[in-house]
Design a protein around this motif. Structure first.
Motif, mmCIF file in Angstrom:
data_model
loop_
_atom_site.group_PDB
_atom_site.id
_atom_site.type_symbol
_atom_site.label_atom_id
_atom_site.label_comp_id
_atom_site.label_asym_id
_atom_site.label_seq_id
_atom_site.Cartn_x
_atom_site.Cartn_y
_atom_site.Cartn_z
ATOM 1 N N ARG B 209 0.820 -1.208 0.000
ATOM 2 C CA ARG B 209 0.000 0.000 0.000
ATOM 3 C C ARG B 209 0.864 1.274 0.000
ATOM 4 N N GLN B 210 2.160 1.113 0.272
ATOM 5 C CA GLN B 210 2.967 2.309 0.515
ATOM 6 C C GLN B 210 3.444 3.008 -0.757
ATOM 7 N N ASP B 211 3.846 4.270 -0.549
ATOM 8 C CA ASP B 211 4.173 5.133 -1.683
ATOM 9 C C ASP B 211 5.319 4.619 -2.542
ATOM 10 N N PHE B 212 6.353 4.088 -1.873
ATOM 11 C CA PHE B 212 7.518 3.713 -2.684
ATOM 12 C C PHE B 212 7.211 2.546 -3.625
ATOM 13 N N VAL B 213 6.221 1.744 -3.236
ATOM 14 C CA VAL B 213 5.823 0.665 -4.139
ATOM 15 C C VAL B 213 5.116 1.253 -5.357
ATOM 16 N N ARG B 214 4.274 2.264 -5.084
ATOM 17 C CA ARG B 214 3.575 2.917 -6.197
ATOM 18 C C ARG B 214 4.590 3.588 -7.120
ATOM 19 N N THR B 215 5.606 4.226 -6.503
ATOM 20 C CA THR B 215 6.645 4.870 -7.302
ATOM 21 C C THR B 215 7.338 3.852 -8.201
ATOM 22 N N ALA B 216 7.681 2.717 -7.585
ATOM 23 C CA ALA B 216 8.375 1.685 -8.354
ATOM 24 C C ALA B 216 7.527 1.220 -9.525
ATOM 25 N N ARG B 217 6.225 1.078 -9.279
ATOM 26 C CA ARG B 217 5.337 0.671 -10.370
ATOM 27 C C ARG B 217 5.253 1.768 -11.420
ATOM 28 N N ALA B 218 5.171 3.038 -10.918
ATOM 29 C CA ALA B 218 4.973 4.168 -11.826
ATOM 30 C C ALA B 218 6.165 4.330 -12.753
ATOM 31 N N LYS B 219 7.369 4.045 -12.247
ATOM 32 C CA LYS B 219 8.523 4.233 -13.127
ATOM 33 C C LYS B 219 8.694 3.048 -14.079
ATOM 34 N N GLY B 220 7.735 2.156 -14.077
ATOM 35 C CA GLY B 220 7.678 1.126 -15.107
ATOM 36 C C GLY B 220 8.407 -0.158 -14.800
ATOM 37 N N LEU B 221 8.762 -0.383 -13.529
ATOM 38 C CA LEU B 221 9.416 -1.650 -13.193
ATOM 39 C C LEU B 221 8.441 -2.805 -13.408
ATOM 40 N N PRO B 222 8.943 -3.926 -13.894
ATOM 41 C CA PRO B 222 8.047 -5.081 -14.051
ATOM 42 C C PRO B 222 7.514 -5.545 -12.702
ATOM 43 N N GLY B 223 6.301 -6.086 -12.706
ATOM 44 C CA GLY B 223 5.599 -6.451 -11.480
ATOM 45 C C GLY B 223 6.399 -7.350 -10.563
ATOM 46 N N LYS B 225 9.488 -7.586 -10.170
ATOM 47 C CA LYS B 225 10.599 -6.877 -9.540
ATOM 48 C C LYS B 225 10.086 -6.019 -8.382
ATOM 49 N N VAL B 226 8.934 -5.392 -8.619
ATOM 50 C CA VAL B 226 8.348 -4.561 -7.564
ATOM 51 C C VAL B 226 8.030 -5.444 -6.355
ATOM 52 N N VAL B 227 7.375 -6.555 -6.628
ATOM 53 C CA VAL B 227 6.954 -7.431 -5.540
ATOM 54 C C VAL B 227 8.161 -8.108 -4.898
ATOM 55 N N GLY B 228 9.016 -8.682 -5.744
ATOM 56 C CA GLY B 228 10.117 -9.495 -5.238
ATOM 57 C C GLY B 228 11.185 -8.674 -4.559
ATOM 58 N N LYS B 229 11.515 -7.504 -5.126
ATOM 59 C CA LYS B 229 12.636 -6.765 -4.574
ATOM 60 C C LYS B 229 12.166 -5.685 -3.603
ATOM 61 N N HIS B 230 11.323 -4.781 -4.099
ATOM 62 C CA HIS B 230 10.965 -3.625 -3.275
ATOM 63 C C HIS B 230 10.052 -4.002 -2.120
ATOM 64 N N ALA B 231 8.992 -4.747 -2.435
ATOM 65 C CA ALA B 231 8.013 -5.023 -1.382
ATOM 66 C C ALA B 231 8.502 -6.114 -0.438
ATOM 67 N N LEU B 232 8.961 -7.231 -0.987
ATOM 68 C CA LEU B 232 9.268 -8.384 -0.143
ATOM 69 C C LEU B 232 10.381 -8.098 0.865
ATOM 70 N N THR B 233 11.445 -7.399 0.418
ATOM 71 C CA THR B 233 12.541 -7.106 1.351
ATOM 72 C C THR B 233 12.008 -6.370 2.576
ATOM 73 N N ASN B 234 11.073 -5.443 2.336
ATOM 74 C CA ASN B 234 10.533 -4.686 3.456
ATOM 75 C C ASN B 234 9.541 -5.487 4.284
ATOM 76 N N ALA B 235 8.847 -6.392 3.596
ATOM 77 C CA ALA B 235 7.814 -7.157 4.302
ATOM 78 C C ALA B 235 8.429 -8.282 5.131
ATOM 79 N N LEU B 236 9.699 -8.599 4.871
ATOM 80 C CA LEU B 236 10.301 -9.770 5.526
ATOM 81 C C LEU B 236 10.569 -9.583 7.019
ATOM 82 N N ILE B 237 10.630 -8.311 7.465
ATOM 83 C CA ILE B 237 11.058 -8.081 8.842
ATOM 84 C C ILE B 237 10.165 -8.773 9.881
ATOM 85 N N PRO B 238 8.834 -8.568 9.832
ATOM 86 C CA PRO B 238 8.001 -9.331 10.785
ATOM 87 C C PRO B 238 8.095 -10.836 10.552
#
Lengths: 296, 316
Positions: B209-223, B225-238
């Motif tokens: 839901r966060q902004d940086f994920v939207r940014t990553a999508r907006a700059k045209g990164l493939p899905g 990559k957004v999920v695997g790199k940007h989102a998952l690394t951050n989601a892994l902490i809990p």
């Protein structure tokens, strides 16, 4: 004093639980509605086990040992020819009683320890270190060790499981006491001259109930799973008492010839625990949306 | 980082003290006379006295405690009655089985749990999400030892694909070892997979839901990559926090699973000791498994700093 005399703050969570608006919200939650129904059915079965069971759960029948399911014995019989359906129905009674006792004792001790730790700053550090130490044991292992030392019985299994699950409950109560005691209405109560005990019980604990209730639902589920483990390895209520774990333990040697002995009590455990887990998920979503799955 | 490690090791001291104290006090819970519980019925008075002396029960409590901690410092966990040898040695010999079972189960449950959690979060609200989450909750509601027995029935008795129980050491035959570990590890992993899938999903939903994920999508990164790199690394902490808890549950679960599949691990040793009232083995096993869990959690804390650069322990 009736509930009408109480203000909103005074009534706290208890008041809100019986609130019809909240009940409506709970039952609109699908998890809660399904879980509640499943659990109520299991409780009714346990309560009326005597009437529902087609046979005496302890009655041996050597002419029909390891009998396949048929019209007389719907779920088959075990190595003593005892009716599996009747044993599973009666087993639900023992498992629920153990679960309920563990939940009640954990609630009492967890609340006391958590409240004292959260309210009396001087004791907080010591109490929490002891709880950390107890939490370093895998709960099931601690329960096995304590249960084994005390000796196999229903009551000792309850004690063992209470010791295993109280630290987590105390921690949750302490966390919410720490939050609630800083709120303005507690300060107001203190300014009005309320004593420590009154503040603790009437104001702080009453408002810390939501996470506690959610946690206790999951502890109920965990105790039923753990009781089965204790009975299975011979640390629970002694055979021939029908408990889910005892029936599975008896079926293990006949898994090739008579798998039904093992399979049905497991399905009964799964249904009971699934109902409780759904109930807990629903309660958490409605009562305390801040908590997520980590809370377990 | 080093300062944090030292700090963290230091904070484990009181926990380990309580752990050892509880293990020590366990024998005091025995109702009645400990020696006559251990001895065969009809044992002579001398026999009972010998048992008491072996457990130091003939001494006052402060000397008993002194002995316990004195021996502990030297790595001595006492003598087993049943095996007639050192408890420490007996446990260490069986530790590899328990640890490898736990490690394989942890790896399996992390891989499958995180994967299904990610898929559920990306397909949020669809039938895929719902069926994954239903399965996850079902996994959490299954008694693991029962699942093991059902596994034996299906894969060993009915299909005959795997051995029903027993253990082949890895240096004897890798295939034999893998076949003997497959069912136990899978059984153990199944129940915890659900927990990890649920955490991963809820954590991913928050991050997605966060902004940086939207940014990553907006700059045209493939899905992916957004999920695997940007989102998952951050989601892994809990997920890592819960993985620490899962290790504890798996260590406890391994004790029972070893019994079901007759694997020669620490768990089987402890349960054997439980049934024959070999208290030193119960105490030692309890102490050792809990200590392992404490150190695993220190490792988990160190892992945070690695995964999440925002976590700066040096500032403390």
């Amino acid at each position: 004093m009736t509930t009408a005399d109480l203000t909103d703050d005074d009534r706290g969570m208890l008041g809100r639980i019986v609130d019809p608006a909240l009940l409506r919200r709970l039952f609109r939650n699908r998890s809660f509605a399904i879980g509640f129904t499943m659990f109520v059915v299991v409780v009714l079965i346990a309560f009326f086990a005597d009437l529902l069971a087609p046979h005496d759960p302890l009655q041996n029948n050597y002419r029909y040992r390891l009998g396949e399911p048929n019209q007389v014995h719907l779920l088959g019989t075990d190595n003593f020819g005892r009716d599996i359906l009747s044993r599973v129905l009666h087993g639900s009674r023992v498992s629920l009683v153990i679960g309920l006792l563990v939940v009640m004792l954990t609630a009492v001790f967890g609340t006391l320890i958590g409240a004292v730790s959260g309210y009396v700053r001087q004791l907080d550090n010591v109490i929490m270190r002891v709880m950390d130490g107890l939490m370093a044991f895998p709960p099931i292992l601690l329960a096995i060790a304590i249960g084994a030392t005390l000796g196999p019985s229903l009551f000792n299994a309850v004690i063992a499981l209470t010791v295993a699950y109280t630290p987590r409950t105390a921690r949750i109560v302490r966390a919410s006491v720490l939050v609630v005691r800083e709120t303005e209405f507690v300060e107001a109560a203190r300014a009005l001259g309320a004593g420590h005990l009154r503040i603790l019980f009437r104001h702080i604990l009453a408002n810390s109930l939501a996470p506690l209730i959610v946690q206790l639902t999951f502890i109920f589920a965990l105790s039923i799973l753990a009781e089965a483990v204790l009975s299975y390895i011979g640390v629970g209520p002694r055979p021939p008492t029908p408990t889910f774990g005892n029936i599975i333990a008896e079926g293990r040697n006949y898994i090739a010839e008579a798998p039904w002995i093992t399979i049905w009590p497991g399905i009964a455990i799964m249904t009971t625990v699934l109902g409780l887990n759904l109930l807990g998920d629903g309660l958490r979503d409605v009562l305390d949306p801040r908590l997520r799955v980590e809370g377990r | 980082m080093l300062r944090f490690l030292v700090h963290r090791l230091f904070s484990a001291v009181p926990v380990l003290f309580i752990v050892s104290l509880v293990s020590f006090l366990l024998i005091w819970l025995v109702p009645g006379d400990v020696a006559s519980t251990i001895a065969d019925p009809g044992a002579s008075a001398e026999e009972l006295q010998r048992i008491r002396m072996r457990l130091n029960l003939d001494k006052p409590w402060h000397l008993q405690m002194l002995h316990w901690y004195g021996n502990l410092v030297q790595g001595d966990l006492g003598q087993s009655f049943l095996l007639n040898r050192g408890v420490g040695q007996a446990i260490v010999e069986r530790l590899p089985v328990t640890l490898s079972l736990t490690a394989i189960a942890l790896t399996l449950s992390l891989l499958l749990g995180v994967l299904s959690g990610v898929i559920a979060s990306v397909r949020h609200g669809t039938w895929l999400d719902q069926s994954f989450m239903t399965l996850a909750l079902l996994g959490l509601s299954i008694p693991d030892f029962w699942l093991g027995l059902v596994g034996i029935y299906v894969f060993a008795v009915a299909l005959g694909w795997l051995p029903s129980s027993g253990f082949v050491p890895i240096d004897q035959s890798f295939v034999g070892w893998a076949r003997s570990m497959a069912l136990p590890a899978l059984t153990l992993a199944t129940t915890q997979m659900g927990l990890l899938a649920r955490i991963t999903r809820s954590s991913m939903l928050e991050v997605l839901r966060q902004d940086f994920v939207r940014t990553a999508r907006a700059k045209g990164l493939p899905g992916f990559k957004v999920v695997g790199k940007h989102a998952l690394t951050n989601a892994l902490i809990p997920v890592i926090t819960v993985a620490g808890v899962v290790v504890g549950i798996l260590l406890g679960g391994a004790v029972v699973i070893e019994q079901v599949f007759a694997l020669p691990g620490v768990g089987r040793l402890i349960i054997g000791a439980v049934l024959r009232r070999d208290y030193p083995v119960i105490q030692g096993g309890l102490l050792l498994l809990a200590s392992i869990y404490v150190f695993v959690n220190i490792a988990v804390d160190l892992l945070y700093a690695y995964v999440d650069p925002r976590v700066r322990y040096d500032d403390r």
